[in-house]
Enzyme design. Sequence first.
Site, short mmCIF file in Angstrom:
data_model
loop_
_atom_site.label_atom_id
_atom_site.label_comp_id
_atom_site.label_asym_id
_atom_site.label_seq_id
_atom_site.Cartn_x
_atom_site.Cartn_y
_atom_site.Cartn_z
N CYS A 96 0.83 -1.21 0.00
CA CYS A 96 0.00 0.00 0.00
C CYS A 96 0.87 1.26 0.00
CB CYS A 96 -0.93 -0.01 1.22
SG CYS A 96 -1.96 1.47 1.31
N CYS A 133 -0.53 4.13 2.12
CA CYS A 133 -0.35 3.99 3.58
C CYS A 133 1.12 4.22 3.97
CB CYS A 133 -0.74 2.58 4.05
SG CYS A 133 -2.19 1.92 3.26
N ASP A 134 2.05 3.70 3.19
CA ASP A 134 3.44 3.64 3.64
C ASP A 134 4.41 4.52 2.86
OD1 ASP A 134 2.61 1.71 5.44
OD2 ASP A 134 2.97 0.06 4.05
#
Length: 309
Positions: free
Chosen positions: A135, A138-139
């Site tokens: 992701c 997200c990261d």
Amino acid sequence: MLYDAAVIGAGPAGITAALYLVRSGVSTVLVENSAAGGQILSTAEIENYPGFPKGVKGWELADLFEAHLAAYPVDRKRGSVVRSDAPAPGKAAVLYFEDGTQLQAKTIVACSGAHHRELGAPGERSLAGKGVSYCAVCDGNFYRGRDVAVVGGGNSALEEALYLARIVRKVWLIHRRDAFRGAMIYQQKVRSAENIETLTSSVVDGINGGNAVESVTVRSLSDGITREIPVDGVFLYVGMEPASAWLPSSVSLDSAGFVLTDAEMCTNVPGIFAAGDIRAKHCRQVSSAVGDGATAAAAALSYLEQWNA
Ligand code: NAP
């Protein structure tokens, strides 16, 4: 508790199905195992959903879907369905949850989607969360100003490589074939991004590091030469696997586990419908998931009319 309809999964397909069902006056429960939105929560920007000419952030669209749903009396249940039996006219299905709870429903609309497939490279599991990610939204921020690798050749890999390129110093985009399968518009953007270097006809033989990712071992399929590329993060986008294992074994699946439906989203089991990425189909888009959800709800309503007749 007995519901007319249980919608499993709160991505775009499930939210749409639940909206259509509840607006038609049937008692509906929407089952979700995390926040509503599904895969759009891990999508940075959605540029091809009508009504948003400037694009919309995945989380913003999820918020809008959620707000729309909140205007109607849909029951919500948090949890993962692990098993279900099949409904039949006059007999409700029982859905069994991971936490031991159950619910009953006269009809089931399966919208549990799909999740990212693992690459299967050495180091992938041991370094998951330590540089290996599925992701970028997200990261990605952890790798600001650093170098990362993206693996895959579909729309997800191209889109997320472009997203990461705006944050990181350099993206190595690694794909096993000599041509990408993602949309031409993303291929053109990738080609013109100065900090994306593509390695085609190349496979990842290993993801290396101790407590964090330090490099990837990449082998060229053209000349067999192996090289170790220093990176701090590896983002894997090598396709999706369906979340269909909870369905009754009588539901027909394709060889990869995606649910077979007709054009009305009916499975081979009366009373069970499927919509969105859990289906065996070619086009996997937010707009097609929304369309599937509406179609499945209409089919479920026809089934309920017969059930109640
Ligand atoms: P995908 O289209 O199935 O692409 C997966 C990619 O991973 C393919 O290029 C495949 O290679 C590669 N791959 C698979 N297994 C591999 C392995 N073991 N080692 C190395 N590479 C491997 O999956 P996706 O990109 O996740 O997209 C899923 C669906 O969502 C698609 O239908 C896509 O169009 C849709 N989607 C749409 C958008 C958009 O339109 N904005 C954005 C994201 C996703 P091969 O090419 O060799 O098979």
